[in-house]
Design a protein around this motif. Structure first.
Motif, short mmCIF file in Angstrom:
data_model
loop_
_atom_site.label_atom_id
_atom_site.label_comp_id
_atom_site.label_asym_id
_atom_site.label_seq_id
_atom_site.Cartn_x
_atom_site.Cartn_y
_atom_site.Cartn_z
N MET A 1 -7.92 -15.39 19.08
CA MET A 1 -8.63 -16.13 20.11
C MET A 1 -7.93 -17.47 20.36
N ASP A 2 -7.82 -17.87 21.64
CA ASP A 2 -7.20 -19.15 21.97
C ASP A 2 -8.09 -20.30 21.54
N LYS A 3 -7.49 -21.28 20.89
CA LYS A 3 -8.22 -22.48 20.46
C LYS A 3 -7.36 -23.67 20.82
N SER A 4 -7.92 -24.59 21.62
CA SER A 4 -7.13 -25.74 22.05
C SER A 4 -8.01 -26.97 22.19
N VAL A 5 -7.37 -28.13 22.01
CA VAL A 5 -8.01 -29.40 22.33
C VAL A 5 -7.18 -30.01 23.44
N ILE A 6 -7.84 -30.34 24.55
CA ILE A 6 -7.17 -30.88 25.72
C ILE A 6 -7.51 -32.36 25.81
N PHE A 7 -6.50 -33.21 25.58
CA PHE A 7 -6.71 -34.64 25.67
C PHE A 7 -6.54 -35.08 27.12
N SER A 8 -7.53 -35.78 27.62
CA SER A 8 -7.56 -36.17 29.03
C SER A 8 -7.35 -37.66 29.17
N VAL A 9 -7.12 -38.09 30.42
CA VAL A 9 -7.22 -39.50 30.77
C VAL A 9 -8.43 -39.64 31.68
#
Length: 343
Positions: A1-9
């Motif tokens: 399963m895909d697991k990601s943390v997306i850091f935004s501005v």
């Protein structure tokens, strides 16, 4: 399963990303921290589907922690009565002692509930419940998870479902909870923070949400150079950065209801259209913004050393500056003190 943390501005569309990924074909759980973001997400889900679909569940973090994780597994055994959001008394009790986690009225200390679930061996069952009821988990405002709650988040991430965490490290202005020194230095270093996710098998994505739709080029360049928080812009919008040193201009800004005044604290005492720096997080409708600075931060602004400010203060200032779609004014609070109501 895909697991990601997306850091935004700021203003990069993290809510839109979550909403765009939702579908009626997947059972999704969305967790967010603040009530403001919960309302915002709820409205956006209804805008997309017309209703909150039965396949989509939206929860605040403590509703998830207490209602989904704790109650089905431990409520009957421990006979507790909800959460206590006050700080536990400073008593040295063993990790296995139930009174470490529960007050005299049988309410659970909110900042230790995640640790209680770990101590009682509940985490495998929590992961199993997630796998049973959901296909994917979205966690909004991930930068505000702290203390035992951050540890629980990483442990929960091992569940065999899709995981997407989104947040802006530099908009960390609140904590879900604190308990002594547990993860006390978590937000001191972004490289170490990212490493915690990578070590848990979570992909770190710093490009998808790296450019702001809200702020134009001028504001993004100011934040990147003066605060040293890297921020790109989608739109080549040129606006003004205006330094206010004149009392008449400060008076006019105070009277102008079309320009929000953002204060470090006590904004309500100034009798104008205003908010506090940190509390303005999540607000997206301001055009021109006036940032009011105290003595120390004003000196740093004039000297070009804002990036050296206390990290907590710098984060709040970043939140305030990044509310601007148009011009950005900076004014020292001494020019507005005549308007401040005395307690």
């Amino acid at each position: 399963m895909d697991k990601s943390v997306i850091f935004s501005v700021a203003g990069s569309g993290k809510t839109s990303l979550v909403i765009d990924r939702l579908s009626l074909d997947q059972r999704a759980l969305i967790i967010t921290y603040t009530d403001n973001n919960h309302r915002h997400l709820r409205n956006r889900i209804i805008q997309k589907f017309g209703v909150i679909p039965s396949s989509i569940t939206l929860m605040t973090y403590f509703s998830f922690l207490h209602g989904f994780c704790y109650r089905p597994l431990m409520q009957l055994q421990l006979g507790t009565r909800g959460l206590n959001f006050r700080r536990p008394p400073d008593r040295r009790l063993a990790l296995t002692e139930i009174n470490r986690y529960r007050d005299g009225s049988r309410r659970l200390y909110h900042n230790r509930l995640a640790k209680l679930l770990e101590v009682k061996g509940c985490l495998p069952a929590v992961r199993a419940r997630l796998e049973r009821f959901y296909d994917c988990l979205y966690v909004d405002e991930v930068q505000d998870f702290a203390g035992h709650d951050f540890n629980l988040l990483l442990q929960v991430s091992q569940a065999n479902i899709g995981m997407t965490f989104v947040g802006d490290f530099h908009q960390h202005t609140f904590d879900t909870s604190r308990d002594g020194t547990v993860n006390g230095s978590l937000h001191d270093d972004i490289a170490q923070y990212e490493k915690r996710f990578r070590d848990a098998g979570i992909t770190v994505d710093k490009t998808t949400l790296g450019r702001s739709w809200r702020c134009g080029t001028t504001v993004c360049d100011f934040i990147s150079t003066k605060l040293q928080i890297v921020m790109g812009a989608h739109d080549e919008r040129v606006c003004e950065i205006i330094t206010v040193n004149d009392q008449d201009q400060a008076n006019a800004l105070h009277a102008d209801a079309s320009i929000v005044k953002l204060f470090l604290q006590e904004h309500s005492k100034y009798g104008c259209h205003s908010e506090n720096w940190g509390a303005s997080k999540g607000i997206d409708h301001f055009q021109d913004v006036c940032v009011v600075m105290g003595t120390d931060i004003w000196k740093r602004y004039l000297a070009g050393t804002l990036h050296e400010a206390n990290p907590h203060t710098r984060n709040k200032l970043y939140v305030a500056c990044s509310r601007a779609r148009g011009d950005l004014y900076f004014v020292p609070d001494k020019l507005l003190k005549a308007f401040k109501q005395q307690s």
